[in-house]
Design a protein around this motif. Structure first.
Motif, short mmCIF file in Angstrom:
data_model
loop_
_atom_site.label_atom_id
_atom_site.label_comp_id
_atom_site.label_asym_id
_atom_site.label_seq_id
_atom_site.Cartn_x
_atom_site.Cartn_y
_atom_site.Cartn_z
N GLY A 256 6.93 6.62 5.59
CA GLY A 256 5.86 7.21 4.20
C GLY A 256 5.40 8.90 4.38
O GLY A 256 4.85 9.01 3.46
N SER A 257 5.08 8.60 5.94
CA SER A 257 4.73 10.21 6.07
C SER A 257 5.99 11.27 5.81
O SER A 257 5.47 12.62 5.52
CB SER A 257 4.11 10.48 7.48
OG SER A 257 5.51 10.28 8.17
N ALA A 259 8.44 10.19 3.05
CA ALA A 259 8.50 10.18 1.56
C ALA A 259 7.21 10.66 1.32
O ALA A 259 8.38 11.08 -0.08
CB ALA A 259 9.01 8.99 1.87
N ARG A 260 6.34 11.06 0.76
CA ARG A 260 5.39 11.21 0.38
C ARG A 260 5.61 13.01 -0.01
O ARG A 260 6.05 13.52 0.71
CB ARG A 260 3.87 10.84 0.73
CG ARG A 260 3.34 11.61 1.80
CD ARG A 260 2.29 11.49 2.61
NE ARG A 260 1.94 12.61 3.40
CZ ARG A 260 0.73 11.96 4.53
NH1 ARG A 260 0.42 11.01 4.22
NH2 ARG A 260 0.43 12.80 5.57
N ASP A 261 5.49 13.16 -0.90
CA ASP A 261 5.21 14.77 -2.09
C ASP A 261 3.82 14.26 -1.83
O ASP A 261 3.24 14.39 -1.71
CB ASP A 261 5.92 14.45 -3.38
CG ASP A 261 7.23 13.73 -3.22
OD1 ASP A 261 7.76 13.84 -2.56
OD2 ASP A 261 7.13 12.70 -4.69
N GLU A 262 3.85 15.68 -0.28
CA GLU A 262 2.80 16.70 -0.23
C GLU A 262 2.09 17.41 -1.02
O GLU A 262 2.99 18.46 -1.78
CB GLU A 262 2.66 16.68 1.38
CG GLU A 262 2.45 15.70 1.89
CD GLU A 262 2.67 16.23 3.71
OE1 GLU A 262 2.15 17.05 4.32
OE2 GLU A 262 2.43 14.92 4.77
N PHE A 268 3.65 20.32 -5.50
CA PHE A 268 4.24 19.38 -4.12
C PHE A 268 4.98 20.38 -3.64
O PHE A 268 5.86 21.66 -4.42
CB PHE A 268 5.20 18.08 -5.60
CG PHE A 268 3.99 17.85 -6.01
CD1 PHE A 268 3.32 16.81 -5.76
CD2 PHE A 268 4.15 17.80 -7.86
CE1 PHE A 268 2.30 15.62 -6.77
CE2 PHE A 268 3.17 17.23 -8.71
CZ PHE A 268 2.63 16.10 -8.18
N ASN A 272 10.84 13.77 -3.85
CA ASN A 272 11.11 12.56 -3.63
C ASN A 272 10.55 11.26 -4.66
O ASN A 272 11.60 10.53 -5.33
CB ASN A 272 11.04 11.82 -2.35
CG ASN A 272 10.89 12.08 -1.00
OD1 ASN A 272 12.11 12.42 -0.94
ND2 ASN A 272 10.45 12.76 -0.10
N SER A 273 9.86 11.64 -5.31
CA SER A 273 9.22 10.62 -6.40
C SER A 273 9.50 10.86 -7.38
O SER A 273 10.33 10.24 -8.46
CB SER A 273 7.78 11.20 -7.16
OG SER A 273 7.68 12.41 -7.91
N LEU A 277 5.00 10.25 -11.13
CA LEU A 277 3.98 9.21 -10.56
C LEU A 277 3.64 8.19 -11.25
O LEU A 277 2.55 8.46 -12.33
CB LEU A 277 3.15 10.51 -9.72
CG LEU A 277 3.63 11.24 -9.21
CD1 LEU A 277 2.65 12.48 -8.45
CD2 LEU A 277 4.41 10.69 -7.55
#
Length: 362
Positions: A256-257, A259-262, A268, A272-273, A277
């Motif tokens: 998760g750390s 894959a998430r788009d910080e 962004f 990955n999304s 969203l």
């Protein structure tokens, strides 16, 4: 309530008609805004990319796919009234299908159409034929005009055909007959198709679509998510068996750390999304991919049954694509464009007074 399944869209809506070997294919487009500059040539450009008979690796059916605009356009601009379009069929060879009149092609819609309706047009597959997609491409060309006014662009491409995979893709430079941007793969593809044609067989393909400059806010929560509607649109295309949006291939291997788009003050840090969203566009590029199965109408002999349930051997004659995915690029672009144009109008109607932007610094 009976649903015919021949209408697509909510505000920007198309209704299509016609069979593969009938008199014509046609489309009524309702909900198009007025004063969009539009000529027959705008539509013909995309139809020419889709039409059959352009190379030795697509069906040799020769169709001009010449579109006629019947209504909704005057003096080069849309009127805001229904746009009627028709494309006449000219090169039907229905005799090619007489040998399968009472036999069902494996992995084809023949058997389900027969079971549902009890009567089917076996010539070229009738409404199940990819010839129907000419209607979508014609309507999609108009959708692209609407999107272009907003700075939105839609680009499709083929990334894999059979076991041949492009090493690199530049979707802005698609200029060869396989819609590959990786020119180094063309000899491998030529050899593969030569063998397929000699064998009378087919392969599948993986394709992609990238949407650039999509504004924030398209799509609605729960049942009208933008990604859900895009997936439906792509799954509508003949022979598509799977659709993914964003970086779906790596999701099982990423934590998760990762894959998430910080989010930073400037935007962004990754995508990955795939630009969506919670079913709503986030302003990043929308990217999706999909897989098309191998053409089921092939000359390789196989087993099937006839309408009396008797086992038979079948080999399909006629003109068919050894890889239907090649001609699906403009079709995918059209379906994505139809969805985006529809959502753009819906969003404008609901949220016209809201300044839709993300809290990023320029």
């Amino acid at each position: 309530i009976a649903m015919s399944g021949n209408t697509f869209g909510k505000l920007f809506k198309i209704t299509t008609f016609g069979e593969s070997h009938g008199t014509a294919m046609g489309c009524i487009l309702d909900g198009c805004p007025p004063q969009i500059e539009l000529t027959k040539e705008d539509i013909q450009h995309d139809l020419d990319r889709r039409k059959p008979g352009q190379s030795d690796v697509t069906t040799q059916r020769k169709e001009d796919d010449a579109v006629e605009i019947l209504s909704g356009v005057f003096e080069g601009k849309t009127l805001g009234t229904p746009i009627g379009m028709i494309i006449y069929n000219k090169d039907q060879q229905s005799k090619d299908y007489s040998n399968i009149k009472d036999v069902f092609r494996p992995n084809h819609a023949d058997i389900t159409y027969h079971a549902k309706y009890g009567h089917r047009d076996y010539r070229g597959g009738g409404r199940a034929s990819a010839r129907e997609t000419a209607n979508w491409v014609a309507a999609g060309a108009i959708a692209k005009k609407i999107l272009a006014k907003e700075g939105i662009s839609v680009h499709g491409f083929v990334s894999e055909i059979g076991e041949v995979k492009a090493d690199s893709i530049n979707h802005k430079d698609i200029n060869n007959k396989y819609f590959f941007c990786d020119e180094s793969k063309l000899p491998d593809l030529d050899l593969m198709f030569k063998e397929l044609i000699e064998e009378g067989n087919s392969v599948g393909a993986k394709l992609g679509v990238i949407v650039e400059k999509c504004p924030v806010g398209l799509g609605d929560p729960v049942f009208e998510k933008l990604d859900a509607n895009l997936a439906k649109a792509i799954m509508t295309i003949n022979a598509v068996k799977s659709v993914s949006i964003g970086n779906a291939e790596d999701l099982l291997s990423l934590k998760g750390s990762e894959a998430r788009d910080e989010i930073t003050a400037s935007g962004f840090s990754s995508n990955n999304s795939g630009g969506i969203l919670g079913g709503i566009s986030n302003g990043d590029d929308i990217n999706l991919s999909f897989i098309i199965k191998p053409t089921s109408s092939i000359k390789t002999k196989g087993k099937s049954v006839n309408k009396d349930g008797e086992e038979v051997n079948i080999e399909v004659s006629g003109r068919h694509d050894p890889c239907v995915g090649i001609r699906a690029v403009p079709i995918a672009e059209a379906m994505v464009s139809l969805v985006l144009a529809d959502h753009l109008l819906i969003n404008r109607a609901q949220c016209a007074e809201i300044k839709q932007e993300l809290p990023f610094s320029e």
